[in-house]
Design a protein around this motif. Structure first.
Motif, PDB file in Angstrom:
ATOM      1  N   LYS A   1     111.106  71.502  76.389  1.00 36.61           N
ATOM      2  CA  LYS A   1     111.669  72.004  77.639  1.00 36.61           C
ATOM      3  C   LYS A   1     110.686  72.934  78.349  1.00 36.61           C
ATOM      4  CE  LYS A   1     115.925  74.046  79.421  1.00 36.61           C
ATOM      5  NZ  LYS A   1     117.231  74.582  79.070  1.00 36.61           N
ATOM      6  N   GLN A   2     110.029  73.806  77.602  1.00 32.91           N
ATOM      7  CA  GLN A   2     109.070  74.754  78.175  1.00 32.91           C
ATOM      8  C   GLN A   2     107.877  74.049  78.791  1.00 32.91           C
ATOM      9  OE1 GLN A   2     108.063  77.140  74.825  1.00 32.91           O
ATOM     10  NE2 GLN A   2     110.100  78.037  74.681  1.00 32.91           N
ATOM     11  N   ASN A   3     107.482  72.919  78.202  1.00 33.59           N
ATOM     12  CA  ASN A   3     106.292  72.206  78.656  1.00 33.59           C
ATOM     13  C   ASN A   3     106.618  70.973  79.482  1.00 33.59           C
ATOM     14  OD1 ASN A   3     104.022  73.746  77.356  1.00 33.59           O
ATOM     15  ND2 ASN A   3     105.374  73.394  75.611  1.00 33.59           N
TER      16      ASN A   3
ATOM     17  N   ARG B   1     101.953  81.095  70.202  1.00 30.97           N
ATOM     18  CA  ARG B   1     101.414  80.557  71.457  1.00 30.97           C
ATOM     19  C   ARG B   1     100.211  79.644  71.220  1.00 30.97           C
ATOM     20  NH1 ARG B   1     102.988  78.538  75.792  1.00 30.97           N
ATOM     21  NH2 ARG B   1     101.552  78.709  77.503  1.00 30.97           N
TER      22      ARG B   1
ATOM     23  N   GLU C   1     101.355  76.287  70.056  1.00 28.74           N
ATOM     24  CA  GLU C   1     101.970  75.516  71.133  1.00 28.74           C
ATOM     25  C   GLU C   1     100.921  74.952  72.091  1.00 28.74           C
ATOM     26  OE1 GLU C   1     105.163  77.487  73.113  1.00 28.74           O
ATOM     27  OE2 GLU C   1     106.199  77.942  71.237  1.00 28.74           O
TER      28      GLU C   1
ATOM     29  N   VAL D   1     114.672  80.557  78.982  1.00 23.29           N
ATOM     30  CA  VAL D   1     114.201  79.561  78.018  1.00 23.29           C
ATOM     31  C   VAL D   1     113.350  80.183  76.921  1.00 23.29           C
ATOM     32  CG1 VAL D   1     112.805  77.490  77.761  1.00 23.29           C
ATOM     33  CG2 VAL D   1     114.300  77.734  79.732  1.00 23.29           C
ATOM     34  N   ARG D   2     112.410  81.049  77.273  1.00 19.22           N
ATOM     35  CA  ARG D   2     111.536  81.643  76.273  1.00 19.22           C
ATOM     36  C   ARG D   2     112.062  82.961  75.744  1.00 19.22           C
ATOM     37  NH1 ARG D   2     105.389  80.281  77.774  1.00 19.22           N
ATOM     38  NH2 ARG D   2     105.768  78.133  78.311  1.00 19.22           N
TER      39      ARG D   2
ATOM     40  N   ASN E   1     113.066  73.227  72.449  1.00 19.02           N
ATOM     41  CA  ASN E   1     112.619  74.303  73.332  1.00 19.02           C
ATOM     42  C   ASN E   1     111.159  74.120  73.742  1.00 19.02           C
ATOM     43  OD1 ASN E   1     115.067  75.628  73.477  1.00 19.02           O
ATOM     44  ND2 ASN E   1     114.637  76.911  71.713  1.00 19.02           N
TER      45      ASN E   1
END
Length: 185
Positions: free
Chosen positions: A74-76, A19, A22, A10-11, A71
């Motif tokens: 999705k990451q969080n 960062r 985010e 994903v990353r 994204n």
């Protein structure tokens, strides 16, 4: 993990380029949810651009695209959900509600007397918002005039035929590419 598989994660192999941005964006979402305020796709996009200006990031190097927001969500572990609880006062008594329901149910045979089941449709629309994956309820306080990320319109007739779901995207300059999935046969 091989380099090829790491790049497909994903990353990716590099990690997030912004960062601090985010983290600040995720903290803002948590605060909004703690205050029962809605966060939709458009709010997320606007606040990300505010953070870009605040952090002094060049607009050429950062593009808050649909893919970046997807994204980030999705990451969080964020997802799009509809509101399940709305904080508005109810001004009708139980007796008044019962009378309204009774009057409506009594009027249905009169309204549908000369209609076939294929001619009677029920349609509803619901706005969809951003929330954390796995939350059971999506609570929000609003006055009834809120901007939604998008609206899903569902329709079925009395014979049981489900029409195709319609998605209303308000205020978009460029229409996103959406892959259609057929849910009902």
């Amino acid at each position: 993990m091989s380099d090829k598989r790491r790049c497909r994660s994903v990353r990716g192999a590099r990690g997030p380029a912004y960062r601090a941005l985010e983290i600040e964006l995720l903290q803002w979402i948590v605060v909004q949810h703690a205050n029962n305020l809605i966060v939709n796709y458009h709010c997320l996009w606007e606040y990300a651009f505010e953070l870009v200006k605040r952090f002094g990031i060049e607009m050429n190097s950062f593009r808050c695209s649909d893919r970046w927001i997807f994204n980030f969500m999705k990451q969080n572990k964020l997802t799009l959900r509809k509101i399940t609880h709305v904080g508005q006062a109810d001004n009708k008594t139980l007796g008044e509600k019962a009378q309204i329901t009774s009057d409506y149910l009594d009027s249905i045979p009169v309204l549908t007397a000369d209609k076939d089941a294929d001619q009677i449709y029920n349609m509803d629309e619901t706005p969809v918002y951003v929330d954390f994956v796995g939350n059971k309820n999506v609570d929000a306080s609003h006055c009834g005039a809120i901007k939604a990320c998008f609206t899903a319109v569902l329709c079925v007739n009395a014979a049981g035929k489900v029409l195709k779901t319609m998605i209303i995207l308000k205020g978009l300059k460029n229409m996103p590419k959406i892959r259609s999935q057929r849910i009902f046969t």
